[in-house]
Scaffold this active site. Structure first.
Site, PDB file in Angstrom:
ATOM      1  N   ASN A  47     -43.398  -2.497  22.698  1.00 26.28           N
ATOM      2  CA  ASN A  47     -42.003  -2.498  23.155  1.00 26.28           C
ATOM      3  C   ASN A  47     -41.177  -1.840  22.049  1.00 26.28           C
ATOM      4  O   ASN A  47     -40.884  -2.472  21.039  1.00 26.28           O
ATOM      5  CB  ASN A  47     -41.565  -3.953  23.395  1.00 26.28           C
ATOM      6  CG  ASN A  47     -40.089  -4.067  23.737  1.00 26.28           C
ATOM      7  OD1 ASN A  47     -39.422  -3.055  23.976  1.00 26.28           O
ATOM      8  ND2 ASN A  47     -39.580  -5.295  23.755  1.00 26.28           N
ATOM      9  N   TRP A  48     -40.848  -0.585  22.274  1.00 26.33           N
ATOM     10  CA  TRP A  48     -40.157   0.163  21.216  1.00 26.33           C
ATOM     11  C   TRP A  48     -38.674  -0.173  21.123  1.00 26.33           C
ATOM     12  O   TRP A  48     -37.972   0.278  20.224  1.00 26.33           O
ATOM     13  CB  TRP A  48     -40.370   1.683  21.409  1.00 26.33           C
ATOM     14  CG  TRP A  48     -41.805   2.098  21.262  1.00 26.33           C
ATOM     15  CD1 TRP A  48     -42.887   1.288  21.026  1.00 26.33           C
ATOM     16  CD2 TRP A  48     -42.330   3.438  21.357  1.00 26.33           C
ATOM     17  NE1 TRP A  48     -44.045   2.051  20.969  1.00 26.33           N
ATOM     18  CE2 TRP A  48     -43.730   3.355  21.162  1.00 26.33           C
ATOM     19  CE3 TRP A  48     -41.754   4.697  21.587  1.00 26.33           C
ATOM     20  CZ2 TRP A  48     -44.558   4.492  21.195  1.00 26.33           C
ATOM     21  CZ3 TRP A  48     -42.574   5.826  21.621  1.00 26.33           C
ATOM     22  CH2 TRP A  48     -43.960   5.712  21.425  1.00 26.33           C
ATOM     23  N   LYS A  49     -38.172  -0.918  22.093  1.00 25.37           N
ATOM     24  CA  LYS A  49     -36.755  -1.338  22.117  1.00 25.37           C
ATOM     25  C   LYS A  49     -35.839  -0.122  21.961  1.00 25.37           C
ATOM     26  O   LYS A  49     -36.192   0.964  22.421  1.00 25.37           O
ATOM     27  CB  LYS A  49     -36.499  -2.411  21.048  1.00 25.37           C
ATOM     28  CG  LYS A  49     -37.480  -3.581  21.192  1.00 25.37           C
ATOM     29  CD  LYS A  49     -37.096  -4.810  20.403  1.00 25.37           C
ATOM     30  CE  LYS A  49     -38.154  -5.891  20.611  1.00 25.37           C
ATOM     31  NZ  LYS A  49     -37.798  -7.165  19.968  1.00 25.37           N
ATOM     32  N   HIS A  68     -36.930  -9.726  29.364  1.00 20.87           N
ATOM     33  CA  HIS A  68     -37.055  -9.882  27.911  1.00 20.87           C
ATOM     34  C   HIS A  68     -35.917 -10.771  27.401  1.00 20.87           C
ATOM     35  O   HIS A  68     -34.794 -10.706  27.915  1.00 20.87           O
ATOM     36  CB  HIS A  68     -37.023  -8.513  27.226  1.00 20.87           C
ATOM     37  CG  HIS A  68     -37.399  -8.593  25.780  1.00 20.87           C
ATOM     38  ND1 HIS A  68     -36.506  -8.981  24.814  1.00 20.87           N
ATOM     39  CD2 HIS A  68     -38.574  -8.385  25.151  1.00 20.87           C
ATOM     40  CE1 HIS A  68     -37.116  -9.007  23.638  1.00 20.87           C
ATOM     41  NE2 HIS A  68     -38.374  -8.651  23.817  1.00 20.87           N
ATOM     42  N   GLU A 100     -34.059 -10.539  24.946  1.00 27.77           N
ATOM     43  CA  GLU A 100     -32.854  -9.797  24.535  1.00 27.77           C
ATOM     44  C   GLU A 100     -32.004  -9.446  25.759  1.00 27.77           C
ATOM     45  O   GLU A 100     -30.776  -9.435  25.688  1.00 27.77           O
ATOM     46  CB  GLU A 100     -33.263  -8.555  23.727  1.00 27.77           C
ATOM     47  CG  GLU A 100     -33.714  -8.945  22.324  1.00 27.77           C
ATOM     48  CD  GLU A 100     -34.758  -8.041  21.703  1.00 27.77           C
ATOM     49  OE1 GLU A 100     -34.921  -6.886  22.136  1.00 27.77           O
ATOM     50  OE2 GLU A 100     -35.431  -8.508  20.751  1.00 27.77           O
ATOM     51  N   GLU A 106     -43.084 -15.230  24.966  1.00 32.52           N
ATOM     52  CA  GLU A 106     -42.420 -14.802  23.731  1.00 32.52           C
ATOM     53  C   GLU A 106     -41.448 -15.885  23.279  1.00 32.52           C
ATOM     54  O   GLU A 106     -40.305 -15.937  23.765  1.00 32.52           O
ATOM     55  CB  GLU A 106     -41.655 -13.499  23.967  1.00 32.52           C
ATOM     56  CG  GLU A 106     -42.539 -12.338  24.384  1.00 32.52           C
ATOM     57  CD  GLU A 106     -41.930 -11.002  23.973  1.00 32.52           C
ATOM     58  OE1 GLU A 106     -42.640 -10.224  23.328  1.00 32.52           O
ATOM     59  OE2 GLU A 106     -40.750 -10.751  24.270  1.00 32.52           O
ATOM     60  N   GLY A 124     -38.972 -10.771  16.191  1.00 31.69           N
ATOM     61  CA  GLY A 124     -38.310 -10.006  15.143  1.00 31.69           C
ATOM     62  C   GLY A 124     -37.943 -10.824  13.919  1.00 31.69           C
ATOM     63  O   GLY A 124     -37.172 -10.383  13.076  1.00 31.69           O
ATOM     64  N   SER A 163     -43.423 -11.343  16.582  1.00 30.78           N
ATOM     65  CA  SER A 163     -43.927 -11.101  15.220  1.00 30.78           C
ATOM     66  C   SER A 163     -45.449 -11.014  15.142  1.00 30.78           C
ATOM     67  O   SER A 163     -46.047 -11.407  14.146  1.00 30.78           O
ATOM     68  CB  SER A 163     -43.402 -12.160  14.252  1.00 30.78           C
ATOM     69  OG  SER A 163     -41.986 -12.112  14.193  1.00 30.78           O
ATOM     70  N   GLY A 184     -43.285  -5.719  19.233  1.00 35.00           N
ATOM     71  CA  GLY A 184     -42.047  -5.017  18.927  1.00 35.00           C
ATOM     72  C   GLY A 184     -42.190  -4.230  17.633  1.00 35.00           C
ATOM     73  O   GLY A 184     -42.707  -3.110  17.608  1.00 35.00           O
ATOM     74  N   GLY A 185     -41.763  -4.832  16.529  1.00 32.78           N
ATOM     75  CA  GLY A 185     -41.738  -4.158  15.232  1.00 32.78           C
ATOM     76  C   GLY A 185     -43.017  -3.410  14.880  1.00 32.78           C
ATOM     77  O   GLY A 185     -42.975  -2.235  14.468  1.00 32.78           O
TER      78      GLY A 185
HETATM   79  P1  PGA Z   1     -41.477  -8.386  17.587  1.00 33.31           P
HETATM   80  O1  PGA Z   1     -40.900  -8.227  19.096  1.00 33.31           O
HETATM   81  O2  PGA Z   1     -42.943  -8.043  17.656  1.00 33.31           O
HETATM   82  O3  PGA Z   1     -40.688  -7.418  16.776  1.00 33.31           O
HETATM   83  O4  PGA Z   1     -41.250  -9.808  17.209  1.00 33.31           O
HETATM   84  C1  PGA Z   1     -41.639  -8.628  20.214  1.00 33.31           C
HETATM   85  C2  PGA Z   1     -40.817  -8.400  21.466  1.00 33.31           C
HETATM   86  O5  PGA Z   1     -39.593  -8.608  21.433  1.00 33.31           O
HETATM   87  O6  PGA Z   1     -41.362  -8.013  22.515  1.00 33.31           O
END
Ligand code: PGA
Length: 255
Positions: A10-12, A96, A98, A168, A174, A214, A235-236
């Site tokens: 997930n490159w956001k 998600h 977010e 999640e 994050g 994470s 994500g990251g």
């Molecule tokens: P993260 O994000 O790996 O940076 O914690 C995961 C996500 O939000 O899908």
């Protein structure tokens, strides 16, 4: 029943179209022909078409990070399922945290999106998870149950096997705070039981349940070897080829 593991990036809201293509090309070199693990990358909308070109002919699949539930119409700023399909996207992240917390998406909206994605042959990666306050109040399973049940309302058994669920925990996204393997497996096992109730044993055994929050090469093996953890939503660590490739290798080793 062995489910093929799935690692989704997930490159956001990161990477211009050309940066996205560079990363996609690196991933094709390392992962383009491996078939042990399903790999999906989800760049921002503006990079989907270019990334589709970069991964064409490889086994890497394309996903989007959100979509509207209507196929077209007066919805300024929105993107529809047919538009994503036209760019050869096969997956879409929905619900998600977010989107839920920053953009006010509720369970009913997420449900409409899930139904629309399935109608247009897109596989939803449905995200569910509790906040820190909810975990501390002992409400984790209740929150996960409500989000999962509501999002899957009206989803038939035939359709349900195409759904991917991502657990999640919001407090782990994050933040560098990863759920322990035991904490994650407890919720994944619970989700599997819930899916069995909702969709029957055969379908529930086919649905992949990913962990997200994470996940990185250093903690992946422990998580990915849990019975009900079928991959990761990253994500990251998906923003750099090296760590993402290592995660895919960890998933292959855990298979
Ligand atoms: P993260 O994000 O790996 O940076 O914690 C995961 C996500 O939000 O899908």
């Amino acid at each position: 029943m062995t489910r093929k593991k799935l690692i989704a990036g997930n490159w956001k809201m990161n990477k211009t179209s050309s940066d996205a293509v560079s990363l996609a090309r690196e991933l094709v070199l390392s992962l383009g022909t491996q078939a042990d693990v399903d790999v999906v990358i989800c760049p921002p909308f503006t990079a989907l078409e270019a990334v589709a070109g970069a991964i064409d002919g490889s086994l890497i699949k394309l996903g989007a990070q959100n979509m509207h539930f209507e196929p077209s119409g007066a919805f300024t700023g929105e993107i529809s399922a047919p538009m994503l399909r036209a760019l050869f996207a096969t997956h879409v992240i929905l619900g998600h945290s977010e989107r839920r917390t920053l953009f006010g998406e509720g369970d009913e909206l997420v449900n409409r999106k899930v139904l629309a994605a399935l109608k247009h042959q897109l596989r939803p990666i449905l995200c569910v998870g509790e906040s820190l306050a909810e975990r501390e109040a002992g409400q984790t399973l209740k929150i996960v149950q409500t989000q999962t049940e509501r999002a899957l309302e009206g989803v038939s058994r035939e359709m349900a096997a195409s759904v991917v669920v991502a657990y999640e925990p919001v407090w782990a996204i994050g933040t560098g705070k990863v759920a322990t393997a035991e904490q994650a497996q407890e919720v994944h096992g619970f989700i599997r039981g819930l899916l069995t109730k909702l969709q029957g044993e055969a379908v529930a055994q086919r649905i992949r349940v990913l962990y997200g929050g994470s996940m990185k090469p250093a903690n992946a093996a422990e998580l990915l070897t849990q019975k009900d953890i079928d991959g990761g939503l990253i994500g990251g660590a998906s923003l750099e080829a090296r760590s993402f490739v290592e995660l895919v290798r960890a998933a292959a080793a855990a298979s």
